[in-house]
Enzyme design. Structure first.
Site, PDB file in Angstrom:
ATOM      1  N   ARG A 124       0.813  -1.215   0.000  1.00 46.27           N
ATOM      2  CA  ARG A 124       0.000   0.000   0.000  1.00 46.27           C
ATOM      3  C   ARG A 124       0.848   1.268   0.000  1.00 46.27           C
ATOM      4  O   ARG A 124       0.535   2.237  -0.711  1.00 46.27           O
ATOM      5  CB  ARG A 124      -0.931  -0.014   1.206  1.00 46.27           C
ATOM      6  CG  ARG A 124      -1.914   1.121   1.236  1.00 46.27           C
ATOM      7  CD  ARG A 124      -2.849   0.973   2.420  1.00 46.27           C
ATOM      8  NE  ARG A 124      -3.896   0.010   2.161  1.00 46.27           N
ATOM      9  CZ  ARG A 124      -4.683  -0.508   3.110  1.00 46.27           C
ATOM     10  NH1 ARG A 124      -4.485  -0.158   4.370  1.00 46.27           N
ATOM     11  NH2 ARG A 124      -5.633  -1.348   2.802  1.00 46.27           N
ATOM     12  N   SER A 326      -7.272  11.424   1.220  1.00 46.21           N
ATOM     13  CA  SER A 326      -6.218  10.779   2.004  1.00 46.21           C
ATOM     14  C   SER A 326      -6.622   9.361   2.392  1.00 46.21           C
ATOM     15  O   SER A 326      -5.811   8.425   2.328  1.00 46.21           O
ATOM     16  CB  SER A 326      -5.925  11.608   3.256  1.00 46.21           C
ATOM     17  OG  SER A 326      -4.921  11.017   4.038  1.00 46.21           O
ATOM     18  N   LEU A 329      -6.298   7.070  -0.630  1.00 47.13           N
ATOM     19  CA  LEU A 329      -4.895   6.756  -0.915  1.00 47.13           C
ATOM     20  C   LEU A 329      -4.346   5.727   0.072  1.00 47.13           C
ATOM     21  O   LEU A 329      -3.528   4.882  -0.291  1.00 47.13           O
ATOM     22  CB  LEU A 329      -4.049   8.032  -0.864  1.00 47.13           C
ATOM     23  CG  LEU A 329      -4.130   8.949  -2.075  1.00 47.13           C
ATOM     24  CD1 LEU A 329      -3.412  10.266  -1.789  1.00 47.13           C
ATOM     25  CD2 LEU A 329      -3.518   8.289  -3.307  1.00 47.13           C
ATOM     26  N   HIS A 330      -4.789   5.813   1.319  1.00 47.79           N
ATOM     27  CA  HIS A 330      -4.330   4.864   2.331  1.00 47.79           C
ATOM     28  C   HIS A 330      -5.024   3.507   2.202  1.00 47.79           C
ATOM     29  O   HIS A 330      -4.630   2.549   2.858  1.00 47.79           O
ATOM     30  CB  HIS A 330      -4.555   5.422   3.739  1.00 47.79           C
ATOM     31  CG  HIS A 330      -3.563   6.461   4.143  1.00 47.79           C
ATOM     32  ND1 HIS A 330      -3.714   7.799   3.872  1.00 47.79           N
ATOM     33  CD2 HIS A 330      -2.371   6.354   4.788  1.00 47.79           C
ATOM     34  CE1 HIS A 330      -2.682   8.475   4.342  1.00 47.79           C
ATOM     35  NE2 HIS A 330      -1.848   7.617   4.906  1.00 47.79           N
ATOM     36  N   GLY A 331      -6.074   3.426   1.371  1.00 47.96           N
ATOM     37  CA  GLY A 331      -6.773   2.162   1.163  1.00 47.96           C
ATOM     38  C   GLY A 331      -8.115   2.127   1.864  1.00 47.96           C
ATOM     39  O   GLY A 331      -8.384   2.905   2.782  1.00 47.96           O
TER      40      GLY A 331
END
Length: 450
Positions: A124, A326, A329-331
């Protein structure tokens, strides 16, 4: 361990945790550090630009394979998709938007078990860096900070830049091109690398040994009392914080070692890359300061490419969009999404409340420190110090609350697959949902102020 004498305890802690942790950490990263240094030396030899970019690709690809083995193919696939989209949209003024949509679809497909959960979570961080680089390049091409479409070897050299490909941080395409010029390897460069590396090692030891073992040794955490649950939450949050600082200082080390992260004033080169500011997080002025100090390059990226673009929707919607970006993007992890969206509400309420109080008292009590030339009448009297102290303590409370479920005692399988909704809700329920209730109360107080 509490039954041991203090001398025996520290001896066992050193032999059983500190030294093995430091050794294992070095064994994990020494090849990455060596390749960063090798590329830095190679780029000093006056090679043609295309060879420098090609060596950047080769070094980055080797490191990806070293850390992720065959799963590297998913990072490669994402980078290839990004360049294809960028090439097809080369005449468009919306390259950044098209790239963002493509990357979003790809990441969502990965989260929907296109890849097994454990492998995807391990990759990730690398996926996030690739996504941030590609999106920033697309918007920079639209807005003209980058004048011309990069060649495939330039693009891949930027994406796979060995100094940032594994642990980050995000750097702009312009910073990457500056790194390729390879400034002189002077004492200031060496000092920056050495200091960042030592800080990284110290944070790793604190995260792995000091917070889990030393903290409970001095302050008993056993029991079901409400205060014990909060102390346990603070221990978990502290361990998580220092694991983030470890990665931040390590990324400073690798990026600087590879030649990135400097500013140039006339003939003076200053190696001043900053990824994390631990003091601003552990002793905060506000949650806004915590967010901007947690990961400085990512905060800058979110501000430049998400928040400013979303400001046309209004301040509060722009904040929510930024934290949602955000989180994506972090999953698609429930606990990270819950933390980041909660942060969005917390920082907004804190910002507007302190802005209102600063106006009422004409005092320097905003979320961010006022410049010396501000128009407030009360700059540093007792009232100002007291209000800032209260909000600082409130930030520590929030950090403990939000970090409570990053539990180092949880099973490794659960941690690798991600904390689910039930686990997250349980942790916050143990703390009586105090953080959310306090935020709601502060919002009501803000509204009552008129």
């Amino acid at each position: 361990m509490a039954a041991l004498s203090r001398q025996e305890f520290f001896r066992q802690l050193s032999r059983g945790c500190v030294l093995p942790t430091a050794q294992q950490g070095f064994e994990q990263v020494w090849q990455l550090l060596l390749i960063c240094l090798g590329c830095r030396v190679l780029w000093r030899l006056g090679l043609p630009p295309w060879m420098k970019h090609l060596s950047s690709v080769a070094g980055g690809f080797y490191c990806l394979h070293h850390f992720f083995q065959l799963q590297t193919v998913w990072v490669v696939l994402l980078s290839l998709m990004c360049y294809i989209v960028l090439f097809l949209c080369r005449h468009s003024q919306n390259k950044g938007v098209f790239l963002s949509v493509t990357i979003l679809i790809y990441l969502l497909m990965g989260e929907m078990h296109m890849v097994d959960t454990v492998s995807w979570h391990k990759m990730r961080g690398a996926q996030m860096i690739v996504a941030m680089k590609a999106i920033s390049l697309g918007f920079d091409l639209d807005q003209a900070p980058v004048a011309a479409m990069p060649s495939p070897v330039e693009f891949m050299g930027y994406i796979y830049f060995v100094g940032t490909v594994i642990f980050g941080p995000w750097i702009s395409f312009g910073s990457y091109l500056q790194a390729m010029e390879s400034k002189r390897m002077g004492f200031s460069w060496f000092a920056k690398v050495a200091v960042s590396m030592m800080k990284s090692g110290a944070c790793l030891v604190v995260s792995t040994c000091v917070a889990p073992y030393l903290f409970p040794y001095f302050i008993p955490l056993d029991g079901e009392r409400f205060s014990h649950r909060w102390l346990q939450a603070y221990k978990s949050a502290t361990s998580f914080h220092f694991s983030n600082y470890f990665v931040g200082f390590l990324s400073e080390t690798t990026a600087t070692l590879a030649g990135a992260g400097f500013t140039e004033q006339k003939d003076n080169v200053k190696w001043d890359l900053v990824v994390s500011r631990p003091l601003n997080v552990e002793l905060p002025r506000s949650m806004v300061e915590v967010v901007s100090s947690w990961n400085v390059p990512m905060s800058r990226w979110l501000n430049s490419y998400v928040f400013k673009s979303a400001l046309t929707l209004g301040t509060f919607p722009a904040i929510l969009v930024t934290y949602a970006a955000s989180a994506l993007l972090h999953g698609l992890s429930f606990h990270l999404g819950a933390v980041l969206l909660s942060l969005g509400f917390i920082t907004y309420v804190e910002h507007v409340l302190r802005k209102r109080l600063a106006s009422i008292f004409s005092a320097c009590i905003l979320s961010k420190k006022c410049p010396p030339t501000c128009s407030h009448q009360n700059k540093s009297n007792i009232l100002v110090c007291l209000i800032n102290l209260v909000f600082g303590l409130l930030s520590v409370f929030y950090l403990t609350y939000l970090g409570s479920f990053f539990d180092i005692d949880v099973e490794e399988e659960v941690e690798e697959e991600g904390y689910g909704m039930t686990f997250t809700m349980q942790k916050w329920q143990e703390l009586s949902w105090a953080g959310h209730w306090v935020t709601f109360a502060l919002w009501v107080f803000y509204r009552l102020l008129g």
